[in-house]
Design a protein around this motif. Sequence first.
Motif, PDB file in Angstrom:
ATOM      1  N   PHE A  32       0.925  -1.046  -0.063  1.00 29.85           N
ATOM      2  CA  PHE A  32      -0.047   0.084  -0.094  1.00 29.85           C
ATOM      3  C   PHE A  32       1.196   1.295  -0.293  1.00 29.85           C
ATOM      4  CE2 PHE A  32      -2.522   3.314   2.246  1.00 29.85           C
ATOM      5  CZ  PHE A  32      -3.627   3.072   1.373  1.00 29.85           C
ATOM      6  N   LYS A  33       0.589   1.887  -1.134  1.00 28.82           N
ATOM      7  CA  LYS A  33       1.659   3.462  -1.081  1.00 28.82           C
ATOM      8  C   LYS A  33       3.187   3.017  -0.960  1.00 28.82           C
ATOM      9  CE  LYS A  33      -1.985   6.594  -0.144  1.00 28.82           C
ATOM     10  NZ  LYS A  33      -2.388   7.984   0.726  1.00 28.82           N
ATOM     11  N   GLY A  34       3.423   1.961  -1.570  1.00 30.81           N
ATOM     12  CA  GLY A  34       5.092   1.634  -1.464  1.00 30.81           C
ATOM     13  C   GLY A  34       5.326   0.774  -0.399  1.00 30.81           C
ATOM     14  N   ALA A  35       4.477   0.612   0.824  1.00 26.47           N
ATOM     15  CA  ALA A  35       4.923   0.141   2.159  1.00 26.47           C
ATOM     16  C   ALA A  35       4.379  -1.464   2.192  1.00 26.47           C
ATOM     17  CB  ALA A  35       4.263   0.795   3.471  1.00 26.47           C
ATOM     18  N   LEU A  36       5.088  -2.216   2.738  1.00 23.06           N
ATOM     19  CA  LEU A  36       4.845  -3.533   2.981  1.00 23.06           C
ATOM     20  C   LEU A  36       3.914  -3.753   4.186  1.00 23.06           C
ATOM     21  CD1 LEU A  36       8.020  -5.325   1.669  1.00 23.06           C
ATOM     22  CD2 LEU A  36       5.879  -5.239   0.341  1.00 23.06           C
ATOM     23  N   GLU A  37       2.698  -3.696   4.110  1.00 24.51           N
ATOM     24  CA  GLU A  37       1.931  -3.572   5.290  1.00 24.51           C
ATOM     25  C   GLU A  37       1.502  -5.086   5.819  1.00 24.51           C
ATOM     26  OE1 GLU A  37      -0.472   0.671   5.116  1.00 24.51           O
ATOM     27  OE2 GLU A  37      -1.427  -1.221   4.708  1.00 24.51           O
ATOM     28  N   VAL A  38       1.628  -5.294   7.087  1.00 24.71           N
ATOM     29  CA  VAL A  38       1.256  -6.834   7.537  1.00 24.71           C
ATOM     30  C   VAL A  38      -0.180  -6.641   8.158  1.00 24.71           C
ATOM     31  CG1 VAL A  38       2.111  -8.682   9.120  1.00 24.71           C
ATOM     32  CG2 VAL A  38       3.634  -7.264   8.037  1.00 24.71           C
ATOM     33  N   ARG A  39      -0.989  -7.450   7.361  1.00 23.64           N
ATOM     34  CA  ARG A  39      -2.598  -7.109   7.825  1.00 23.64           C
ATOM     35  C   ARG A  39      -3.103  -8.214   7.221  1.00 23.64           C
ATOM     36  NH1 ARG A  39      -4.772  -4.252   3.645  1.00 23.64           N
ATOM     37  NH2 ARG A  39      -3.307  -2.735   2.597  1.00 23.64           N
ATOM     38  N   HIS A  40      -4.222  -8.836   7.696  1.00 25.35           N
ATOM     39  CA  HIS A  40      -5.491  -9.235   7.043  1.00 25.35           C
ATOM     40  C   HIS A  40      -6.440  -8.704   6.379  1.00 25.35           C
ATOM     41  CE1 HIS A  40      -8.838 -12.447   6.337  1.00 25.35           C
ATOM     42  NE2 HIS A  40      -7.596 -13.310   5.908  1.00 25.35           N
ATOM     43  N   LEU A  41      -6.826  -7.523   7.018  1.00 21.48           N
ATOM     44  CA  LEU A  41      -7.669  -6.657   6.441  1.00 21.48           C
ATOM     45  C   LEU A  41      -7.458  -6.022   5.349  1.00 21.48           C
ATOM     46  CD1 LEU A  41      -8.000  -4.269   9.813  1.00 21.48           C
ATOM     47  CD2 LEU A  41      -9.802  -5.694   8.916  1.00 21.48           C
ATOM     48  N   GLU A  65       4.600  -2.927   9.649  1.00 19.14           N
ATOM     49  CA  GLU A  65       5.225  -3.207   8.151  1.00 19.14           C
ATOM     50  C   GLU A  65       6.407  -4.493   8.152  1.00 19.14           C
ATOM     51  OE1 GLU A  65       7.005   0.075   6.183  1.00 19.14           O
ATOM     52  OE2 GLU A  65       5.642   1.548   7.086  1.00 19.14           O
ATOM     53  N   LEU A  66       6.730  -5.019   7.324  1.00 16.92           N
ATOM     54  CA  LEU A  66       7.346  -6.418   6.875  1.00 16.92           C
ATOM     55  C   LEU A  66       8.584  -6.119   7.843  1.00 16.92           C
ATOM     56  CD1 LEU A  66       7.793  -9.342   6.308  1.00 16.92           C
ATOM     57  CD2 LEU A  66       7.926  -8.496   3.819  1.00 16.92           C
ATOM     58  N   HIS A  67       9.094  -5.241   7.619  1.00 19.89           N
ATOM     59  CA  HIS A  67      10.777  -4.925   8.191  1.00 19.89           C
ATOM     60  C   HIS A  67      10.572  -5.149   9.619  1.00 19.89           C
ATOM     61  CE1 HIS A  67      10.398  -0.900   9.548  1.00 19.89           C
ATOM     62  NE2 HIS A  67       9.683  -0.691   8.558  1.00 19.89           N
ATOM     63  N   GLU A  68       9.296  -4.720  10.360  1.00 20.41           N
ATOM     64  CA  GLU A  68       9.252  -4.700  11.891  1.00 20.41           C
ATOM     65  C   GLU A  68       8.987  -5.863  12.296  1.00 20.41           C
ATOM     66  OE1 GLU A  68       7.096  -0.647  13.092  1.00 20.41           O
ATOM     67  OE2 GLU A  68       6.220  -1.748  11.350  1.00 20.41           O
ATOM     68  N   VAL A  69       8.065  -6.748  11.488  1.00 20.11           N
ATOM     69  CA  VAL A  69       7.868  -8.321  11.822  1.00 20.11           C
ATOM     70  C   VAL A  69       9.007  -9.133  11.744  1.00 20.11           C
ATOM     71  CG1 VAL A  69       6.609 -10.183  11.261  1.00 20.11           C
ATOM     72  CG2 VAL A  69       5.324  -8.044  11.268  1.00 20.11           C
ATOM     73  N   PRO A  92       8.437  -8.705  -5.889  1.00 22.79           N
ATOM     74  CA  PRO A  92       9.860  -7.995  -6.068  1.00 22.79           C
ATOM     75  C   PRO A  92      10.408  -7.436  -4.991  1.00 22.79           C
ATOM     76  CG  PRO A  92       8.724  -7.707  -8.069  1.00 22.79           C
ATOM     77  CD  PRO A  92       7.708  -8.139  -6.985  1.00 22.79           C
ATOM     78  N   LYS A  93       9.192  -6.517  -4.272  1.00 19.29           N
ATOM     79  CA  LYS A  93       9.830  -5.735  -3.216  1.00 19.29           C
ATOM     80  C   LYS A  93       9.798  -6.439  -1.714  1.00 19.29           C
ATOM     81  CE  LYS A  93       8.293  -1.262  -0.832  1.00 19.29           C
ATOM     82  NZ  LYS A  93       9.384  -0.576  -1.688  1.00 19.29           N
ATOM     83  N   VAL A  94       9.002  -7.555  -1.809  1.00 21.01           N
ATOM     84  CA  VAL A  94       9.283  -8.549  -0.484  1.00 21.01           C
ATOM     85  C   VAL A  94      10.621  -9.218  -0.702  1.00 21.01           C
ATOM     86  CG1 VAL A  94       8.450 -10.824   0.788  1.00 21.01           C
ATOM     87  CG2 VAL A  94       6.979  -8.782   0.098  1.00 21.01           C
ATOM     88  N   ALA A  95      10.686  -9.809  -1.926  1.00 28.12           N
ATOM     89  CA  ALA A  95      12.201 -10.661  -2.364  1.00 28.12           C
ATOM     90  C   ALA A  95      13.220  -9.529  -1.762  1.00 28.12           C
ATOM     91  CB  ALA A  95      12.265 -11.086  -3.773  1.00 28.12           C
ATOM     92  N   ALA A  96      13.364  -8.355  -2.151  1.00 26.42           N
ATOM     93  CA  ALA A  96      14.542  -7.500  -2.324  1.00 26.42           C
ATOM     94  C   ALA A  96      14.915  -7.347  -0.683  1.00 26.42           C
ATOM     95  CB  ALA A  96      14.154  -6.061  -2.803  1.00 26.42           C
ATOM     96  N   LEU A  97      13.704  -7.314   0.024  1.00 27.18           N
ATOM     97  CA  LEU A  97      13.675  -7.029   1.512  1.00 27.18           C
ATOM     98  C   LEU A  97      14.278  -8.203   2.334  1.00 27.18           C
ATOM     99  CD1 LEU A  97      13.421  -5.347   4.130  1.00 27.18           C
ATOM    100  CD2 LEU A  97      11.143  -6.117   4.344  1.00 27.18           C
ATOM    101  N   LEU A  98      13.870  -9.213   1.737  1.00 24.55           N
ATOM    102  CA  LEU A  98      14.440 -10.674   2.362  1.00 24.55           C
ATOM    103  C   LEU A  98      15.961 -10.775   2.079  1.00 24.55           C
ATOM    104  CD1 LEU A  98      11.428 -13.397   1.803  1.00 24.55           C
ATOM    105  CD2 LEU A  98      12.152 -11.974   3.879  1.00 24.55           C
ATOM    106  N   ARG A  99      16.241 -10.333   0.979  1.00 17.50           N
ATOM    107  CA  ARG A  99      17.846 -10.579   0.409  1.00 17.50           C
ATOM    108  C   ARG A  99      18.666  -9.473   1.101  1.00 17.50           C
ATOM    109  NH1 ARG A  99      15.837 -10.916  -4.942  1.00 17.50           N
ATOM    110  NH2 ARG A  99      15.705  -8.589  -5.198  1.00 17.50           N
ATOM    111  N   GLU A 100      18.178  -8.360   1.689  1.00 16.52           N
ATOM    112  CA  GLU A 100      18.587  -7.337   2.474  1.00 16.52           C
ATOM    113  C   GLU A 100      18.953  -7.513   3.819  1.00 16.52           C
ATOM    114  OE1 GLU A 100      17.919  -2.639   4.084  1.00 16.52           O
ATOM    115  OE2 GLU A 100      16.789  -3.490   2.334  1.00 16.52           O
TER     116      GLU A 100
END
Length: 209
Positions: A32-41, A65-69, A92-100
């Motif tokens: 959402f707006k570039g952020a990897l939000e963690v939510r079921h809603l 956000e995913l980086h916080e989790v 791609p955004k999740v994959a890049a964060l995991l690689r980082e």
Amino acid sequence: MAIAHRAGNDTAGLRAALDAGVDLVEADIHLFKGALEVRHLKTLGRGWLWDKWVLVRRRETVLPELHEVLAAADGDHRLMLDLKGPAAALAPKVAALLREVAPGAPITVCTKHWGMLDAFEDPVRRVLSSSNRVTLRRLRARVRREPAYGVSIRRELLTPAVVAELRESVEVVMVWPVDTPEALAHARHLGVSAVISKNLDLLRGLMAG
């Protein structure tokens, strides 16, 4: 395998599930707006979030956000990230964060949008999900052609014969929802290798057994 359904959507639930000793903790990931939000809603316009019988204002809701989790997991890789929605940039955004932040971690990624899984490389474990009979037929045909690590399927769609067929092509057959002893008995009858449950006490009993 015991998988804690949605427990990774807040840090307190994540820690409780990890401390309980489950095999995996699921977290739902939206872009959402570039952020990897963690939510079921789900998103309803720009100002609202909704689910069955729930409607809340986004500005009144704190969403990790995913980086916080990942930080809250503190190096524990027992995570299953369920990628939600069709946004092309999500995987791609999740994959890049995991690689980082978790390079080389065997984190599990699950989605109903199977093309998203192409963004991930080993040792990330890729899981194809299905929630209806149409996609289940497609899933069965796909894994016959291209064996996969795992599948995650709504329990009511399966029979012991279909599970046996799937286990010839995948390492792990996950089912959901499994929130009651009756549902667990049905999952065992099916012959699956993993259950996804919101009932942490049921998962503790499963692991103890």
